[in-house]
Scaffold this active site. Sequence first.
Site, PDB file in Angstrom:
ATOM      1  N   THR A   1       0.945  -1.225  -0.064  1.00  0.00           N
ATOM      2  CA  THR A   1       0.079  -0.041   0.076  1.00  0.00           C
ATOM      3  C   THR A   1       0.732   1.114  -0.044  1.00  0.00           C
ATOM      4  O   THR A   1       1.722   1.270   0.554  1.00  0.00           O
ATOM      5  CB  THR A   1      -0.896   0.013   1.342  1.00  0.00           C
ATOM      6  OG1 THR A   1      -1.821  -0.990   0.932  1.00  0.00           O
ATOM      7  CG2 THR A   1      -1.714   1.292   1.322  1.00  0.00           C
TER       8      THR A   1
ATOM      9  N   PHE B   1       1.142   5.094   1.073  1.00  0.00           N
ATOM     10  CA  PHE B   1       0.677   6.064   2.016  1.00  0.00           C
ATOM     11  C   PHE B   1       1.256   7.295   1.686  1.00  0.00           C
ATOM     12  O   PHE B   1       2.529   7.715   1.265  1.00  0.00           O
ATOM     13  CB  PHE B   1       1.098   5.753   3.297  1.00  0.00           C
ATOM     14  CG  PHE B   1       0.474   4.425   3.899  1.00  0.00           C
ATOM     15  CD1 PHE B   1      -0.763   4.420   4.311  1.00  0.00           C
ATOM     16  CD2 PHE B   1       0.972   2.830   3.489  1.00  0.00           C
ATOM     17  CE1 PHE B   1      -1.273   3.292   5.067  1.00  0.00           C
ATOM     18  CE2 PHE B   1       0.442   1.919   4.054  1.00  0.00           C
ATOM     19  CZ  PHE B   1      -0.704   2.068   4.789  1.00  0.00           C
TER      20      PHE B   1
END
Length: 375
Positions: free
Chosen positions: A277, A279
Amino acid sequence: MSAEKLNELRLAIDAADRDLVDAFVRRMEVAAGIAEAKRDMGKAVFDPAREVIKLDSVAALAGEKMGNYTRSLYSLLMELSRDYQNRILNPESAPIRLMPDAFPKTAQVACQGKAGAYSEIAARTLFQEPDIEFCPTFESVMQAVSEGRVKYGVLPIENSNAGCVEAVYSLLNKYGVYIVREVKCAIRHSLLAPKGTKLENVREVISHEQAVSQCSEFLAAHPEIKVSYALNTAVAAKMVAESGRSDLASLSSHRCAELYDLDELACDVQNTDNNRTRFLCVSKELELYPDADKASIIIVTDNKPGALYKVLSRFFALGINISSLVSQPIAGSDFESRFYLDFESHVLSDDFAALIDNAHSMCREFKYLGSYKEG
């Protein structure tokens, strides 16, 4: 076809290319003269009505077979010409004001969720000793930053398997914050349950919808398990710990097992090991550091043929790679979209300055979200 014939055709292409390059150089020299004339007359470089007429005329000259190809070629030529004219008229861009110090090692940071959330893990990757304020929603993270309660906010924007986090894209447009850093973290989900629980006893799993999507294959192999959603994977783990139920589990991080005294019934239950992911770290103030080599913008173009192409062709003309392009519908509009672009360009490069300086003329709306480095 013989090798001799192929070589003959290649020589013909080389001759045609020499003519094209000569013609291109002459055209750009004339464009420079036009730029100076427009400056003296107080006219803008971009003349949309003139460009439409020009594109129609060159397409007609090329004939039906080559008309569309010629129109595409001249669209790019006009982008290059505009860029060259703008550089002549604006030889010096406004100076970039860089931060005097390196990116901080510690700060007050807002994250969504509870202790053990992946946003917290990302924050601790970006900062050595962050003072973390946990917020219930993505929007409350943005509010904490925009109101000045914290210096930075850390939010997930995109997963390598589940795609973009739509809500965060919308919030980037809504709030006047800037991206100052990004980090990509490996996401490894575990099935967590109260001590003594066995996998065969689990009848309900709770987690964030992105985590559920990332673990869809594991859940499909257990059709007897009901899926429920929580605001965050760490929130889900805390709910399981406080539930008193022996049939409830969460999809959360390994850190949550330690924090909430839960058993890991299964580890690494995500669909793929390559599950990461991205960020973003956002700030209320624009912070530009010398190592920033990536940037993000939001644009809205006119809803007509070729409008988005004209913007994208400018990136191509400058040799700037677009690493991400996300569209969202504009609420209340007649099927119009807002576009979020990430692109690779050093904050001090001439190409970056040329793109940012002229971007407003290409778009109906334009917002610069900042330049940053991957942490």
